[in-house]
Design a protein around this motif. Sequence first.
Motif, PDB file in Angstrom:
ATOM      1  N   ALA A 106       0.835  -1.207   0.000  1.00 56.99           N
ATOM      2  CA  ALA A 106       0.000   0.000   0.000  1.00 56.99           C
ATOM      3  C   ALA A 106       0.867   1.252   0.000  1.00 56.99           C
ATOM      4  N   ASN A 107       1.937   1.243   0.767  1.00 59.06           N
ATOM      5  CA  ASN A 107       2.843   2.388   0.795  1.00 59.06           C
ATOM      6  C   ASN A 107       3.500   2.603  -0.562  1.00 59.06           C
ATOM      7  N   ILE A 108       3.996   1.524  -1.160  1.00 64.13           N
ATOM      8  CA  ILE A 108       4.651   1.653  -2.466  1.00 64.13           C
ATOM      9  C   ILE A 108       3.676   2.191  -3.506  1.00 64.13           C
ATOM     10  N   ASP A 109       2.465   1.649  -3.547  1.00 65.60           N
ATOM     11  CA  ASP A 109       1.480   2.074  -4.535  1.00 65.60           C
ATOM     12  C   ASP A 109       1.159   3.556  -4.415  1.00 65.60           C
ATOM     13  N   VAL A 110       0.972   4.023  -3.182  1.00 74.37           N
ATOM     14  CA  VAL A 110       0.585   5.424  -2.993  1.00 74.37           C
ATOM     15  C   VAL A 110       1.758   6.366  -3.248  1.00 74.37           C
ATOM     16  N   TYR A 111       2.963   5.973  -2.836  1.00 72.56           N
ATOM     17  CA  TYR A 111       4.127   6.817  -3.127  1.00 72.56           C
ATOM     18  C   TYR A 111       4.392   6.900  -4.625  1.00 72.56           C
ATOM     19  N   LEU A 112       4.129   5.806  -5.345  1.00 73.00           N
ATOM     20  CA  LEU A 112       4.309   5.850  -6.801  1.00 73.00           C
ATOM     21  C   LEU A 112       3.401   6.892  -7.439  1.00 73.00           C
ATOM     22  N   GLU A 113       2.210   7.082  -6.852  1.00 73.08           N
ATOM     23  CA  GLU A 113       1.257   8.041  -7.415  1.00 73.08           C
ATOM     24  C   GLU A 113       1.754   9.478  -7.292  1.00 73.08           C
ATOM     25  N   ILE A 114       2.579   9.761  -6.271  1.00 75.56           N
ATOM     26  CA  ILE A 114       3.039  11.140  -6.082  1.00 75.56           C
ATOM     27  C   ILE A 114       4.509  11.312  -6.486  1.00 75.56           C
TER      28      ILE A 114
END
Length: 432
Positions: free
Chosen positions: A400-408
């Motif tokens: 979840a952390n990786i996915d959301v950081y990839l978005e920003i």
Amino acid sequence: MSARRWAAGLGGATVLALTAGCGMLGIGGGGDDDKSDEERLVEMLNESARLESEIAAAENRIVQNCLEEAGHTVHEPGYFENYEPEEVKSLTYSYPHESFILPAEEAAEFGFGGWTNSEEGMEDPATEEYYEAQEAKWEEEEGGGEEYVEPDYTEWEALTPEEQYAWYVAYQGEEYVEQNYGTEAEYASMYSEEEMVEELTEEEAAALEEEAAAEEEGEIDVEAPEAYEEPKPGGCQLEMIEALYGEPRQVESTYEMDGETYTDKYWEYRPENPTYGGEEDGEDMWANIEAEYAAEMGDKQAEYIDCITGRGYEGWEFNEYNTLPTWEFFYELYYQNVSDDERDMWMDTDSETVVPPMPEDAGDSYEEWKAYEIQMAVDFAECGDEVGFADPSEKAYDKANIDVYLEIEQDVYAWQDDMRDAIAKAQELLDK
């Protein structure tokens, strides 16, 4: 930012060391196809922290130069403390389940530690053992960190109150200083050798007690809090802001209290690091992380609740942070028999968190409550093992952390470029 999140260092580096204008590895500039997404994103976080440390140091130096040109050569040390950011090795600082599934040995010895925050627990000799064990655990897991050194206030305290006040005005402007420190006369009076607070007469003390009692009974309406409006920066701080960023921006923050909506107003100037996760365009990256994790862990969470319910712990539910409200529960447990005044002193009575009802088998004394807590910690830990909660929890939270950081990620690289431009501009100002 969530309590579980890594936070970038906010202070300035001791020496302003400018970086070359090269992009970070990965999508932001250059590239290294051998790095995983997480490795690249961790490097991005560390680079952001380093840049923020440098720009903070530059801002401080510009303000100090401005003050010194105006004749203020002694500075309030707390305003210009320098912090070196600590390098992070992972996007995830800790996992949701670690707050309610403890190591078996720790659970059996100390429970959750909730008893240490009770009135009786503060007098319990075992409390010191608990905090020593927690400190040793932190040092083992995190390396302990450097001990904080208090700044030297000797020169500052040698100034007269009038000189200190003049420094504050030169730094942030008169309006800001009056709101935070009062007038020059009021500030000076705080440091007067004369008695600062006159003793109340018996009549005055009695009148205050009657007023407090009337408020408690509802006979006097307590004034609602006023919305806060921060004064616009002034003085040398404004000069620095305008030189590096242009005009500061006034922003609003809205919140609700007792059914009323309030809007506070603040001033911003340095572009915000996107990794801070502030809500923007209706999106909150931390809420997104929790939502993705909850979607992945929904079945396991249900299994876990079934397990603890089967052991007699009824009414527990996961909250928006994917944890269980254990600490709120223990405050209710240990302060269930105290007066309303004491509850207000020790507990957040305005909290909207719903906790399970107090169990009848928890007893009615501190020792019984403490024993109940320890057994509860043991049972919660055993249920964690029984349903196999920890491993999928870690994997889901990391993803979840990786996915959301990839978005920003692209936004962060753009912000880093803005900070490099600001640092370069600051260096030009300092070189003049």
